[in-house]
Motif scaffolding. Structure first.
Motif, PDB file in Angstrom:
ATOM      1  N   ASP A 309       0.791  -1.234   0.000  1.00  0.00           N
ATOM      2  CA  ASP A 309       0.000   0.000   0.000  1.00  0.00           C
ATOM      3  C   ASP A 309       0.822   1.283   0.000  1.00  0.00           C
ATOM      4  O   ASP A 309       0.299   2.332  -0.359  1.00  0.00           O
ATOM      5  CB  ASP A 309      -0.936   0.014   1.212  1.00  0.00           C
ATOM      6  N   ILE A 310       2.074   1.210   0.419  1.00  0.00           N
ATOM      7  CA  ILE A 310       2.937   2.394   0.383  1.00  0.00           C
ATOM      8  C   ILE A 310       3.858   2.312  -0.820  1.00  0.00           C
ATOM      9  O   ILE A 310       3.971   3.240  -1.598  1.00  0.00           O
ATOM     10  CB  ILE A 310       3.741   2.557   1.687  1.00  0.00           C
ATOM     11  N   GLY A 311       4.494   1.157  -0.974  1.00  0.00           N
ATOM     12  CA  GLY A 311       5.294   0.898  -2.163  1.00  0.00           C
ATOM     13  C   GLY A 311       6.374   1.931  -2.403  1.00  0.00           C
ATOM     14  O   GLY A 311       7.020   2.423  -1.478  1.00  0.00           O
ATOM     15  N   LEU A 312       6.521   2.324  -3.659  1.00  0.00           N
ATOM     16  CA  LEU A 312       7.589   3.239  -4.043  1.00  0.00           C
ATOM     17  C   LEU A 312       7.236   4.699  -3.820  1.00  0.00           C
ATOM     18  O   LEU A 312       8.053   5.579  -4.088  1.00  0.00           O
ATOM     19  CB  LEU A 312       7.966   3.012  -5.511  1.00  0.00           C
ATOM     20  N   ALA A 313       6.004   4.961  -3.318  1.00  0.00           N
ATOM     21  CA  ALA A 313       5.687   6.333  -2.930  1.00  0.00           C
ATOM     22  C   ALA A 313       6.564   6.755  -1.758  1.00  0.00           C
ATOM     23  O   ALA A 313       6.873   7.937  -1.587  1.00  0.00           O
ATOM     24  CB  ALA A 313       4.217   6.462  -2.561  1.00  0.00           C
ATOM     25  N   ASP A 314       6.979   5.772  -0.931  1.00  0.00           N
ATOM     26  CA  ASP A 314       7.886   6.037   0.183  1.00  0.00           C
ATOM     27  C   ASP A 314       8.672   4.764   0.464  1.00  0.00           C
ATOM     28  O   ASP A 314       8.299   3.957   1.319  1.00  0.00           O
ATOM     29  CB  ASP A 314       7.096   6.469   1.417  1.00  0.00           C
ATOM     30  N   PRO A 315       9.763   4.532  -0.260  1.00  0.00           N
ATOM     31  CA  PRO A 315      10.556   3.295  -0.091  1.00  0.00           C
ATOM     32  C   PRO A 315      11.108   3.122   1.323  1.00  0.00           C
ATOM     33  O   PRO A 315      11.469   2.017   1.714  1.00  0.00           O
ATOM     34  CB  PRO A 315      11.689   3.456  -1.110  1.00  0.00           C
ATOM     35  N   ARG A 316      11.160   4.208   2.101  1.00  0.00           N
ATOM     36  CA  ARG A 316      11.672   4.093   3.477  1.00  0.00           C
ATOM     37  C   ARG A 316      10.755   3.222   4.331  1.00  0.00           C
ATOM     38  O   ARG A 316      11.178   2.657   5.335  1.00  0.00           O
ATOM     39  CB  ARG A 316      11.781   5.483   4.108  1.00  0.00           C
ATOM     40  N   ALA A 317       9.488   3.138   3.964  1.00  0.00           N
ATOM     41  CA  ALA A 317       8.513   2.425   4.784  1.00  0.00           C
ATOM     42  C   ALA A 317       8.883   0.954   4.956  1.00  0.00           C
ATOM     43  O   ALA A 317       8.726   0.390   6.036  1.00  0.00           O
ATOM     44  CB  ALA A 317       7.118   2.554   4.171  1.00  0.00           C
ATOM     45  N   TYR A 422       3.405  -1.970 -17.328  1.00  0.00           N
ATOM     46  CA  TYR A 422       2.813  -2.487 -16.098  1.00  0.00           C
ATOM     47  C   TYR A 422       2.810  -1.429 -14.991  1.00  0.00           C
ATOM     48  O   TYR A 422       1.833  -1.274 -14.264  1.00  0.00           O
ATOM     49  CB  TYR A 422       3.586  -3.704 -15.590  1.00  0.00           C
ATOM     50  N   TYR A 423       3.907  -0.762 -14.856  1.00  0.00           N
ATOM     51  CA  TYR A 423       4.091   0.154 -13.730  1.00  0.00           C
ATOM     52  C   TYR A 423       3.607   1.549 -14.088  1.00  0.00           C
ATOM     53  O   TYR A 423       4.141   2.193 -14.986  1.00  0.00           O
ATOM     54  CB  TYR A 423       5.562   0.178 -13.314  1.00  0.00           C
ATOM     55  N   GLN A 424       2.576   2.002 -13.384  1.00  0.00           N
ATOM     56  CA  GLN A 424       2.017   3.339 -13.594  1.00  0.00           C
ATOM     57  C   GLN A 424       2.126   4.100 -12.270  1.00  0.00           C
ATOM     58  O   GLN A 424       1.226   4.029 -11.422  1.00  0.00           O
ATOM     59  CB  GLN A 424       0.542   3.234 -14.008  1.00  0.00           C
ATOM     60  N   PRO A 425       3.197   4.851 -12.070  1.00  0.00           N
ATOM     61  CA  PRO A 425       3.375   5.564 -10.802  1.00  0.00           C
ATOM     62  C   PRO A 425       2.235   6.549 -10.546  1.00  0.00           C
ATOM     63  O   PRO A 425       1.651   7.098 -11.480  1.00  0.00           O
ATOM     64  CB  PRO A 425       4.701   6.315 -10.999  1.00  0.00           C
ATOM     65  N   VAL A 426       1.932   6.731  -9.266  1.00  0.00           N
ATOM     66  CA  VAL A 426       0.889   7.685  -8.888  1.00  0.00           C
ATOM     67  C   VAL A 426       1.537   9.030  -8.560  1.00  0.00           C
ATOM     68  O   VAL A 426       2.725   9.088  -8.224  1.00  0.00           O
ATOM     69  CB  VAL A 426       0.093   7.168  -7.672  1.00  0.00           C
ATOM     70  N   PRO A 427       0.801  10.107  -8.648  1.00  0.00           N
ATOM     71  CA  PRO A 427       1.379  11.426  -8.344  1.00  0.00           C
ATOM     72  C   PRO A 427       1.421  11.708  -6.847  1.00  0.00           C
ATOM     73  O   PRO A 427       0.853  12.693  -6.359  1.00  0.00           O
ATOM     74  CB  PRO A 427       0.432  12.385  -9.081  1.00  0.00           C
ATOM     75  N   ARG A 428       2.082  10.813  -6.098  1.00  0.00           N
ATOM     76  CA  ARG A 428       2.197  10.973  -4.653  1.00  0.00           C
ATOM     77  C   ARG A 428       3.588  10.532  -4.212  1.00  0.00           C
ATOM     78  O   ARG A 428       4.132   9.557  -4.727  1.00  0.00           O
ATOM     79  CB  ARG A 428       1.151  10.137  -3.910  1.00  0.00           C
ATOM     80  N   GLY A 429       4.129  11.240  -3.225  1.00  0.00           N
ATOM     81  CA  GLY A 429       5.413  10.869  -2.661  1.00  0.00           C
ATOM     82  C   GLY A 429       6.516  10.828  -3.694  1.00  0.00           C
ATOM     83  O   GLY A 429       6.536  11.611  -4.659  1.00  0.00           O
ATOM     84  N   LEU A 430       7.460   9.903  -3.500  1.00  0.00           N
ATOM     85  CA  LEU A 430       8.590   9.775  -4.417  1.00  0.00           C
ATOM     86  C   LEU A 430       8.144   9.417  -5.826  1.00  0.00           C
ATOM     87  O   LEU A 430       8.835   9.726  -6.807  1.00  0.00           O
ATOM     88  CB  LEU A 430       9.555   8.710  -3.884  1.00  0.00           C
ATOM     89  N   GLU A 431       6.988   8.792  -5.965  1.00  0.00           N
ATOM     90  CA  GLU A 431       6.538   8.384  -7.290  1.00  0.00           C
ATOM     91  C   GLU A 431       6.226   9.565  -8.197  1.00  0.00           C
ATOM     92  O   GLU A 431       6.117   9.395  -9.416  1.00  0.00           O
ATOM     93  CB  GLU A 431       5.320   7.447  -7.181  1.00  0.00           C
ATOM     94  N   ILE A 432       6.086  10.744  -7.627  1.00  0.00           N
ATOM     95  CA  ILE A 432       5.936  11.933  -8.479  1.00  0.00           C
ATOM     96  C   ILE A 432       7.161  12.058  -9.380  1.00  0.00           C
ATOM     97  O   ILE A 432       7.043  12.263 -10.596  1.00  0.00           O
ATOM     98  CB  ILE A 432       5.772  13.201  -7.604  1.00  0.00           C
ATOM     99  N   LYS A 433       8.350  11.922  -8.780  1.00  0.00           N
ATOM    100  CA  LYS A 433       9.595  12.003  -9.555  1.00  0.00           C
ATOM    101  C   LYS A 433       9.738  10.814 -10.505  1.00  0.00           C
ATOM    102  O   LYS A 433      10.162  10.963 -11.663  1.00  0.00           O
ATOM    103  CB  LYS A 433      10.794  12.057  -8.606  1.00  0.00           C
ATOM    104  N   LEU A 434       9.403   9.620 -10.011  1.00  0.00           N
ATOM    105  CA  LEU A 434       9.494   8.437 -10.874  1.00  0.00           C
ATOM    106  C   LEU A 434       8.560   8.558 -12.072  1.00  0.00           C
ATOM    107  O   LEU A 434       8.916   8.180 -13.194  1.00  0.00           O
ATOM    108  CB  LEU A 434       9.155   7.183 -10.061  1.00  0.00           C
ATOM    109  N   LYS A 435       7.377   9.097 -11.839  1.00  0.00           N
ATOM    110  CA  LYS A 435       6.408   9.255 -12.928  1.00  0.00           C
ATOM    111  C   LYS A 435       6.933  10.230 -13.985  1.00  0.00           C
ATOM    112  O   LYS A 435       6.831   9.966 -15.187  1.00  0.00           O
ATOM    113  CB  LYS A 435       5.079   9.750 -12.361  1.00  0.00           C
ATOM    114  N   GLU A 436       7.499  11.347 -13.533  1.00  0.00           N
ATOM    115  CA  GLU A 436       8.045  12.328 -14.481  1.00  0.00           C
ATOM    116  C   GLU A 436       9.130  11.693 -15.357  1.00  0.00           C
ATOM    117  O   GLU A 436       9.142  11.861 -16.589  1.00  0.00           O
ATOM    118  CB  GLU A 436       8.628  13.521 -13.718  1.00  0.00           C
ATOM    119  N   LYS A 437      10.019  10.929 -14.717  1.00  0.00           N
ATOM    120  CA  LYS A 437      11.118  10.318 -15.469  1.00  0.00           C
ATOM    121  C   LYS A 437      10.606   9.246 -16.428  1.00  0.00           C
ATOM    122  O   LYS A 437      10.995   9.206 -17.604  1.00  0.00           O
ATOM    123  CB  LYS A 437      12.130   9.706 -14.497  1.00  0.00           C
ATOM    124  N   LEU A 438       9.725   8.369 -15.937  1.00  0.00           N
ATOM    125  CA  LEU A 438       9.236   7.282 -16.782  1.00  0.00           C
ATOM    126  C   LEU A 438       8.356   7.782 -17.914  1.00  0.00           C
ATOM    127  O   LEU A 438       8.378   7.230 -19.020  1.00  0.00           O
ATOM    128  CB  LEU A 438       8.485   6.259 -15.932  1.00  0.00           C
TER     129      LEU A 438
END
Length: 460
Positions: A309-317, A422-438
């Motif tokens: 449920d947190i995933g790559l939005a916050d890898p620290r979790a 397959y991977y569609q990052p959400v616009p939350r947390g760290l995935e904001i940056k991952l989404k921009e790059k991908l």
């Protein structure tokens, strides 16, 4: 020939009966004798409700009573037999086996043949296996018995479909503290069956404490009151705060480590973490630990939440989950419980994403659907001359040597599948940056491949 009963002999018998009655627990002595005396179950037994009308008319059907301990299942079964003018027979699935069940059913058949109905009450019916449950079916169908089963477990999981199809399921609820207080006051005021003749003194606040401590269980509340009353006998009938503290010490809440409550509470914990509600999440964690749930199980489930449920939005979790788990292993309870509480609060408070979870499931689905696809030649391993002669690794572009560090024209999927996303990052947390790059990379790949295909068509 027996001697006639003299007045003194009759008095002795009545006195003996009274002594035996006094030995019975207060909860048993105060068992309601009419529907009006029952507390709680206002939805199920309200005036004018379908079940209430059926009971009062004597039209009693076979049923399953599903509810927590002390909510009135046994009492309701006794009242059903009373209104139906049926012989009440009770067995426990914990203590009885198939031979005992057959004996009870044979006796019920004899009564039926003589024109007498039998209401068979089976306590803890979920403890019977399928064969034992099946033994009741023909007798229910023929009307030999009115079957009333009581269970604290979900009938959908614990009872076979054949038995369920022949019985109506009625859900009983835990009795509220307010309704339990009514039952306690009734016991205190009853001079015959209750504690009315003992001159007990108890405050409304103390009575409310007992009702709350009973946790929805009327029988438990009456037992606590009886213990408090026994202690008060040495204190001039005053149920003091100190004596009540002794009675209510180390009370436990309702929790079944392998049953319905367990799964409901872990569901509540997971869903409140997912809903970013740290206050509710830490409450359910406390409830489960208080009920005796294995902390290692909770640590494992919290780690799953960090991944799912947190995933790559916050890898620290994920690392925090592993650290909290290890901390509990090192400290144990109660100190280690704080680490689990901190983790729960953090997981509920931080950014959420199930994008990686969805990507993994989508990839697994394609693996099942497409079967064993060949690895494209350009990304195969080529450690030998033979492999190289078979074009293993031919055309592979070493990404670090390409401008921008990514070989955009190069595919990573089997030819039969084509490119997949397959991977569609959400616009939350760290995935904001991952989404921009991908998003940028995927657009560039699509453009590069379009140019590559156009070049091939031109050469053709």
């Amino acid at each position: 020939m027996s001697a006639p009963h003299t007045p003194s002999h009759t008095a002795d018998l009545l006195g003996a009966a009274g002594a035996v009655e006094a030995l019975r627990p207060l909860a048993e002595r105060m068992r309601p004798r009419t529907l009006a005396q029952m507390v709680g179950q206002r939805r199920l037994l309200a005036e004018g409700s379908a079940l209430r009308r059926a009971i009062e008319a004597g039209h009693v059907h076979s049923m399953i009573l599903w509810g927590p301990p002390g909510c009135g299942k046994t009492t309701l079964a006794l009242l059903l037999a009373q209104h139906a003018q049926a012989e009440f027979v009770a067995i426990s699935a914990v203590l009885s086996g198939l031979p005992q069940v057959r004996e009870v059913l044979a006796a019920a058949q004899a009564r039926f043949d003589a024109g007498q109905r039998t209401l068979l009450f089976v306590d803890e019916v979920h403890r019977f296996n399928k064969v034992q449950q099946d033994a009741f079916l023909p007798h229910i169908e023929r009307g030999t018995i009115v079957f009333v089963g009581a269970t604290t477990e979900n009938p959908s999981f614990e009872l076979n479909s054949a038995l369920l199809s022949r019985c109506r399921v009625h859900v009983l609820e835990a009795v509220s503290a307010e309704d339990i207080a009514i039952a306690l006051r009734h016991a205190l005021g009853d001079d015959t069956q209750g504690l009315g003749g003992r001159g007990l003194v108890i405050t409304d606040a103390a009575l409310a404490d007992i009702a709350s401590a009973a946790d929805g269980d009327v029988r438990r509340a009456l037992t606590l009151l009886e213990i408090a009353a026994d202690i008060a006998q040495g204190e001039h009938g005053q149920i003091t705060e100190a004596s009540l503290h002794q009675v209510l010490a180390d009370r436990s809440r309702r929790f079944d480590k392998g049953g319905e409550q367990f799964y409901d509470q872990i569901s509540a914990l997971h869903k409140t973490v997912r809903s970013s509600n740290p206050d509710a999440a830490v409450y359910w964690l406390a409830r489960m630990l208080d009920g005796g749930c294995d902390p290692a199980y909770l640590a494992r489930r919290l780690t799953r939440m960090a991944v799912e449920d947190i995933g790559l939005a916050d890898p620290r979790a994920l690392q925090m989950a592993i650290d909290a788990w290890e901390t509990f292993d090192r400290l144990g309870a109660p100190e280690g419980e704080l680490a689990l509480a901190q983790l729960t609060i953090y997981l509920a408070s931080t950014a959420k994403s199930n994008a990686a979870y969805k990507a993994w499931n989508a990839a697994r689905k394609d693996v099942r659907e497409y079967g064993t696809q060949e690895v494209p030649l350009h990304i195969r391993n080529a450690p030998t001359k033979l492999m190289k002669s078979l074009d293993y690794g031919k055309g592979y572009q070493y990404d670090h040597d390409v401008a921008g560090g990514v070989a955009l024209e190069q595919t990573g999927f089997p030819d039969a599948m084509g490119e997949r996303v397959y991977y569609q990052p959400v616009p939350r947390g760290l995935e904001i940056k991952l989404k921009e790059k991908l998003d940028t990379l995927r657009a560039a790949r699509t453009q590069a491949r379009s140019g590559q295909q156009a070049g091939k068509k031109g050469q053709a």
